[in-house]
Scaffold this motif. Structure first.
Motif, PDB file in Angstrom:
ATOM      1  N   ARG A 208      43.738  56.241  41.182  1.00 58.84           N
ATOM      2  CA  ARG A 208      42.317  56.438  40.970  1.00 58.84           C
ATOM      3  C   ARG A 208      41.761  55.186  40.301  1.00 58.84           C
ATOM      4  O   ARG A 208      42.313  54.705  39.316  1.00 58.84           O
ATOM      5  CB  ARG A 208      42.091  57.664  40.089  1.00 58.84           C
ATOM      6  N   VAL A 209      40.675  54.650  40.852  1.00 58.58           N
ATOM      7  CA  VAL A 209      40.103  53.421  40.309  1.00 58.58           C
ATOM      8  C   VAL A 209      38.710  53.646  39.727  1.00 58.58           C
ATOM      9  O   VAL A 209      38.139  52.749  39.113  1.00 58.58           O
ATOM     10  CB  VAL A 209      40.035  52.330  41.403  1.00 58.58           C
ATOM     11  N   HIS A 210      38.193  54.845  39.920  1.00 58.64           N
ATOM     12  CA  HIS A 210      36.839  55.175  39.483  1.00 58.64           C
ATOM     13  C   HIS A 210      36.750  56.693  39.470  1.00 58.64           C
ATOM     14  O   HIS A 210      37.560  57.372  40.104  1.00 58.64           O
ATOM     15  CB  HIS A 210      35.824  54.577  40.475  1.00 58.64           C
ATOM     16  N   ARG A 211      35.803  57.244  38.751  1.00 59.10           N
ATOM     17  CA  ARG A 211      35.697  58.712  38.708  1.00 59.10           C
ATOM     18  C   ARG A 211      35.429  59.300  40.093  1.00 59.10           C
ATOM     19  O   ARG A 211      35.697  60.486  40.333  1.00 59.10           O
ATOM     20  CB  ARG A 211      34.592  59.139  37.745  1.00 59.10           C
ATOM     21  N   ALA A 216      44.566  53.742  48.299  1.00 62.84           N
ATOM     22  CA  ALA A 216      45.964  53.390  48.529  1.00 62.84           C
ATOM     23  C   ALA A 216      46.076  51.881  48.394  1.00 62.84           C
ATOM     24  O   ALA A 216      45.227  51.149  48.936  1.00 62.84           O
ATOM     25  CB  ALA A 216      46.408  53.830  49.919  1.00 62.84           C
ATOM     26  N   PRO A 217      47.066  51.353  47.676  1.00 65.37           N
ATOM     27  CA  PRO A 217      47.184  49.900  47.487  1.00 65.37           C
ATOM     28  C   PRO A 217      47.178  49.119  48.791  1.00 65.37           C
ATOM     29  O   PRO A 217      46.620  48.028  48.872  1.00 65.37           O
ATOM     30  CB  PRO A 217      48.522  49.759  46.745  1.00 65.37           C
ATOM     31  N   PRO A 241      34.084  50.210  43.557  1.00 67.69           N
ATOM     32  CA  PRO A 241      34.003  49.731  42.171  1.00 67.69           C
ATOM     33  C   PRO A 241      35.201  50.198  41.345  1.00 67.69           C
ATOM     34  O   PRO A 241      35.766  51.261  41.590  1.00 67.69           O
ATOM     35  CB  PRO A 241      32.711  50.385  41.669  1.00 67.69           C
ATOM     36  N   VAL A 242      35.578  49.369  40.374  1.00 70.03           N
ATOM     37  CA  VAL A 242      36.650  49.709  39.432  1.00 70.03           C
ATOM     38  C   VAL A 242      36.000  49.940  38.070  1.00 70.03           C
ATOM     39  O   VAL A 242      35.360  49.036  37.526  1.00 70.03           O
ATOM     40  CB  VAL A 242      37.704  48.587  39.336  1.00 70.03           C
ATOM     41  N   SER A 243      36.144  51.124  37.529  1.00 71.50           N
ATOM     42  CA  SER A 243      35.537  51.412  36.232  1.00 71.50           C
ATOM     43  C   SER A 243      36.440  50.931  35.108  1.00 71.50           C
ATOM     44  O   SER A 243      37.641  50.721  35.288  1.00 71.50           O
ATOM     45  CB  SER A 243      35.272  52.916  36.094  1.00 71.50           C
TER      46      SER A 243
END
Length: 256
Positions: A208-211, A216-217, A241-243
């Motif tokens: 997970r990169v953001h809410r 997948a990498p 986006p990355v939070s």
């Protein structure tokens, strides 16, 4: 997903195209509503293929517009509203096409109420079938969930996807009450909570990169900064986006 793109994606699904082809073939061979005696087989194929295609396009557009309201109002209020709108629009289209485009005499056309009744009945039965088909799918999913776990079993989320979507999940994102699932073969919206979708990934490689985003990498092409924010560009073309909350995990995965 933008409205026209989602309609196009649904129209191009194998099940939709197969249903269109089968319905066209059956109606062309049987020639209902007097078309058997009025047209030759090639003409009937064009005639019924066009009308059935137009009805599927309109129904698909109404589904895309109305599905997101099902969670709030329930299936049947939304479905009945959809059937009534479809009946009004498609009945008008039938009359306009025959009387204006084909220049049929008005006196040779069936009464408006009769056409509307036929359209309403068909549309209602399609929604009834869709309701029970969805119920069967939920029952199967619940049965699978209650079965003993198999370490080699595929993630439960894959069982919710159409067969033509494949198994390579690249990206999950939140879209109102839906979760949009993007695979190497396409994308599909599921009516479920994002947290439940993440739970059903069941250890699938990704993070997970953001809410509102999971990736997948293998889907990441590059990292870049946009307006002072970290963004991952995926091979699908999406900019995710990355939070700050997940930045450390993304960095640890070597993605930034």
């Amino acid at each position: 997903m933008r409205f026209p793109i989602e309609v196009l994606v649904r129209m191009l699904r194998p099940l939709t195209l197969g249903s269109w082809a089968l319905a066209t073939l059956l109606t062309a061979l049987t020639g209902p509503l007097g078309t058997y005696s009025s047209y030759a087989l090639p003409e009937r194929l064009v005639y019924w293929g066009g009308f059935i295609g137009a009805s599927i396009l309109l129904a698909t557009a109404l589904l895309v517009l109305s599905d997101r309201h099902t969670l709030r109002f329930g299936y049947w209020p939304v479905a009945l509203a959809r059937v009534l709108v479809f009946t009004g629009l498609f009945t008008w289209f039938l009359y306009w096409f025959h009387c204006v485009v084909l220049d049929f005499p008005h006196e040779e056309m069936p009464p408006v109420w009769y056409l509307a009744l036929v359209v309403f009945t068909v549309a209602l039965w399609v929604n009834i079938f869709r309701y029970f088909l969805a119920g069967a799918g939920r029952a199967a999913a619940e049965a699978d969930a209650s079965a003993p776990e198999d370490s080699t079993a595929e993630p439960r989320l894959l069982r919710r996807l159409s067969a033509d979507m494949g198994s390579d999940i690249l990206h999950l994102s939140v879209d109102d009450h839906y979760v949009e699932v993007v695979t190497a073969r396409g994308r599909q919206r599921l009516l479920m909570r994002f947290v439940d979708a993440l739970d059903e990934l069941e250890g699938l490689d990704g993070l997970r990169v953001h809410r509102s985003h999971w990736i997948a990498p293998e889907a990441v092409v590059r990292h870049q900064r946009e307006r002072g924010r970290d963004v991952l560009v995926l091979k699908t073309g999406a900019h995710v986006p990355v939070s700050r909350k997940y930045r450390a995990a993304v960095r640890a995965a070597g993605l930034i």
